[in-house]
Design a protein around this motif. Structure first.
Motif, PDB file in Angstrom:
ATOM      1  N   ASP A  94      61.738   1.100  53.813  1.00  0.00           N
ATOM      2  CA  ASP A  94      61.608  -0.350  53.742  1.00  0.00           C
ATOM      3  C   ASP A  94      60.160  -0.712  54.044  1.00  0.00           C
ATOM      4  N   VAL A  95      59.540  -1.489  53.160  1.00  0.00           N
ATOM      5  CA  VAL A  95      58.167  -1.955  53.365  1.00  0.00           C
ATOM      6  C   VAL A  95      58.207  -3.470  53.494  1.00  0.00           C
ATOM      7  N   GLN A  96      57.627  -3.980  54.572  1.00  0.00           N
ATOM      8  CA  GLN A  96      57.546  -5.424  54.771  1.00  0.00           C
ATOM      9  C   GLN A  96      56.086  -5.801  54.939  1.00  0.00           C
ATOM     10  N   VAL A  97      55.651  -6.755  54.134  1.00  0.00           N
ATOM     11  CA  VAL A  97      54.274  -7.247  54.201  1.00  0.00           C
ATOM     12  C   VAL A  97      54.333  -8.724  54.547  1.00  0.00           C
ATOM     13  N   SER A  98      53.737  -9.072  55.668  1.00  0.00           N
ATOM     14  CA  SER A  98      53.706 -10.464  56.116  1.00  0.00           C
ATOM     15  C   SER A  98      52.258 -10.937  56.077  1.00  0.00           C
ATOM     16  N   VAL A  99      52.024 -12.051  55.386  1.00  0.00           N
ATOM     17  CA  VAL A  99      50.664 -12.556  55.210  1.00  0.00           C
ATOM     18  C   VAL A  99      50.570 -13.951  55.822  1.00  0.00           C
ATOM     19  N   ASP A 100      49.626 -14.126  56.732  1.00  0.00           N
ATOM     20  CA  ASP A 100      49.351 -15.441  57.307  1.00  0.00           C
ATOM     21  C   ASP A 100      48.226 -16.068  56.482  1.00  0.00           C
ATOM     22  N   THR A 101      48.609 -17.005  55.639  1.00  0.00           N
ATOM     23  CA  THR A 101      47.644 -17.627  54.724  1.00  0.00           C
ATOM     24  C   THR A 101      47.247 -19.021  55.191  1.00  0.00           C
ATOM     25  N   SER A 102      47.418 -19.335  56.457  1.00  0.00           N
ATOM     26  CA  SER A 102      47.080 -20.675  56.948  1.00  0.00           C
ATOM     27  C   SER A 102      45.584 -20.963  56.826  1.00  0.00           C
ATOM     28  N   GLY A 103      44.761 -19.942  56.753  1.00  0.00           N
ATOM     29  CA  GLY A 103      43.319 -20.146  56.585  1.00  0.00           C
ATOM     30  C   GLY A 103      42.965 -20.783  55.252  1.00  0.00           C
ATOM     31  N   PHE A 104      43.833 -20.663  54.254  1.00  0.00           N
ATOM     32  CA  PHE A 104      43.566 -21.273  52.952  1.00  0.00           C
ATOM     33  C   PHE A 104      43.678 -22.795  53.007  1.00  0.00           C
ATOM     34  N   ASP A 105      44.333 -23.337  54.057  1.00  0.00           N
ATOM     35  CA  ASP A 105      44.470 -24.780  54.194  1.00  0.00           C
ATOM     36  C   ASP A 105      43.206 -25.422  54.750  1.00  0.00           C
ATOM     37  N   SER A 106      42.306 -24.647  55.323  1.00  0.00           N
ATOM     38  CA  SER A 106      41.070 -25.212  55.881  1.00  0.00           C
ATOM     39  C   SER A 106      40.092 -25.548  54.763  1.00  0.00           C
ATOM     40  N   ALA A 107      39.231 -26.481  55.067  1.00  0.00           N
ATOM     41  CA  ALA A 107      38.253 -26.933  54.071  1.00  0.00           C
ATOM     42  C   ALA A 107      37.188 -25.868  53.837  1.00  0.00           C
ATOM     43  N   PRO A 108      36.621 -25.835  52.625  1.00  0.00           N
ATOM     44  CA  PRO A 108      35.523 -24.896  52.380  1.00  0.00           C
ATOM     45  C   PRO A 108      34.374 -25.186  53.347  1.00  0.00           C
ATOM     46  N   GLY A 109      33.717 -24.140  53.786  1.00  0.00           N
ATOM     47  CA  GLY A 109      32.630 -24.265  54.747  1.00  0.00           C
ATOM     48  C   GLY A 109      33.089 -24.050  56.174  1.00  0.00           C
ATOM     49  N   VAL A 110      34.389 -24.119  56.400  1.00  0.00           N
ATOM     50  CA  VAL A 110      34.947 -23.897  57.730  1.00  0.00           C
ATOM     51  C   VAL A 110      35.381 -22.436  57.812  1.00  0.00           C
ATOM     52  N   PRO A 111      34.966 -21.732  58.865  1.00  0.00           N
ATOM     53  CA  PRO A 111      35.387 -20.332  58.980  1.00  0.00           C
ATOM     54  C   PRO A 111      36.919 -20.211  59.058  1.00  0.00           C
ATOM     55  N   ALA A 112      37.460 -19.327  58.263  1.00  0.00           N
ATOM     56  CA  ALA A 112      38.906 -19.102  58.229  1.00  0.00           C
ATOM     57  C   ALA A 112      39.160 -17.632  57.924  1.00  0.00           C
ATOM     58  N   SER A 113      40.387 -17.223  58.121  1.00  0.00           N
ATOM     59  CA  SER A 113      40.722 -15.818  57.867  1.00  0.00           C
ATOM     60  C   SER A 113      42.160 -15.718  57.383  1.00  0.00           C
ATOM     61  N   VAL A 114      42.473 -14.542  56.864  1.00  0.00           N
ATOM     62  CA  VAL A 114      43.824 -14.216  56.447  1.00  0.00           C
ATOM     63  C   VAL A 114      44.235 -12.965  57.225  1.00  0.00           C
ATOM     64  N   THR A 115      45.473 -12.969  57.740  1.00  0.00           N
ATOM     65  CA  THR A 115      45.987 -11.851  58.530  1.00  0.00           C
ATOM     66  C   THR A 115      47.176 -11.235  57.813  1.00  0.00           C
ATOM     67  N   VAL A 116      47.167  -9.923  57.721  1.00  0.00           N
ATOM     68  CA  VAL A 116      48.248  -9.192  57.053  1.00  0.00           C
ATOM     69  C   VAL A 116      48.859  -8.212  58.047  1.00  0.00           C
ATOM     70  N   ALA A 117      50.185  -8.217  58.108  1.00  0.00           N
ATOM     71  CA  ALA A 117      50.930  -7.262  58.932  1.00  0.00           C
ATOM     72  C   ALA A 117      51.824  -6.443  58.008  1.00  0.00           C
ATOM     73  N   VAL A 118      51.715  -5.128  58.101  1.00  0.00           N
ATOM     74  CA  VAL A 118      52.503  -4.222  57.269  1.00  0.00           C
ATOM     75  C   VAL A 118      53.438  -3.427  58.176  1.00  0.00           C
ATOM     76  N   ALA A 119      54.716  -3.385  57.803  1.00  0.00           N
ATOM     77  CA  ALA A 119      55.708  -2.594  58.527  1.00  0.00           C
ATOM     78  C   ALA A 119      56.347  -1.624  57.544  1.00  0.00           C
ATOM     79  N   CYS A 120      56.384  -0.354  57.915  1.00  0.00           N
ATOM     80  CA  CYS A 120      56.939   0.694  57.062  1.00  0.00           C
ATOM     81  C   CYS A 120      57.995   1.439  57.864  1.00  0.00           C
ATOM     82  N   THR A 121      59.222   1.458  57.358  1.00  0.00           N
ATOM     83  CA  THR A 121      60.309   2.175  58.030  1.00  0.00           C
ATOM     84  C   THR A 121      60.413   3.567  57.427  1.00  0.00           C
ATOM     85  N   VAL A 122      60.116   4.575  58.244  1.00  0.00           N
ATOM     86  CA  VAL A 122      60.145   5.967  57.809  1.00  0.00           C
ATOM     87  C   VAL A 122      61.526   6.546  58.105  1.00  0.00           C
TER      88      VAL A 122
END
Length: 153
Positions: free
Chosen positions: A94-122
């Protein structure tokens, strides 16, 4: 019976009493040895999978930060994480990818980021030792900055 004959007779009894003890010891120690070997195999597989998962979220976050929208970032992160896991020959149940895209809501010129969390069930159930876990979930998280001069068009 003389004293030496009695001592010799007792010594012979002691020899007879010890016969077969090696078989009993082996019967007791063999399952323990197999269990220790299985634990080593599980530990090695988890360590190898953990090493392979490391950095996958960074690749996905970098690709998501290049996207123009939150939806495109989600797609890019999921695709690149799945591809990176496949390239590293890591077969996740099972692969789960969670992306925090709240940085895309900020205005251009404002520092923002995107966070990705990956979970892999072996899956570890193929080792088949009773009482040991059948799977293990490994996680990796990374953050990548968005371009402050990005265009929202």
């Amino acid at each position: 019976m003389s004293r030496t004959k009695r001592a010799a007779a007792r010594a012979g009894q002691q020899w007879r009493d010890d016969r077969g003890s090696e078989s009993v010891e082996l019967a007791i120690l063999l399952p323990v040895g197999i269990l220790v070997l299985a634990m080593l195999v599980i530990g090695a597989r988890i360590a190898l999978a953990g090493d392979r998962v490391s950095g996958v979220a960074g690749i996905a976050a970098r690709d998501a930060s290049l996207a123009r929208s939150a939806a495109a970032a989600q797609q890019a992160a999921t695709a690149s994480a799945t591809e990176a896991l496949a390239d590293r020959n890591l077969h996740c149940a099972d692969v789960q990818v969670s992306v925090d895209t709240s940085g895309f809501d900020s205005a251009p010129g404002v520092p923002a980021s995107v966070t990705v969390a990956v979970a892999c069930t072996v899956d570890l159930s193929d080792i088949g030792v009773t009482g040991l876990p059948g799977s293990r979930t490994l996680r990796d998280t990374a953050t990548s900055p968005l371009d402050p001069a990005r265009d929202l068009s």
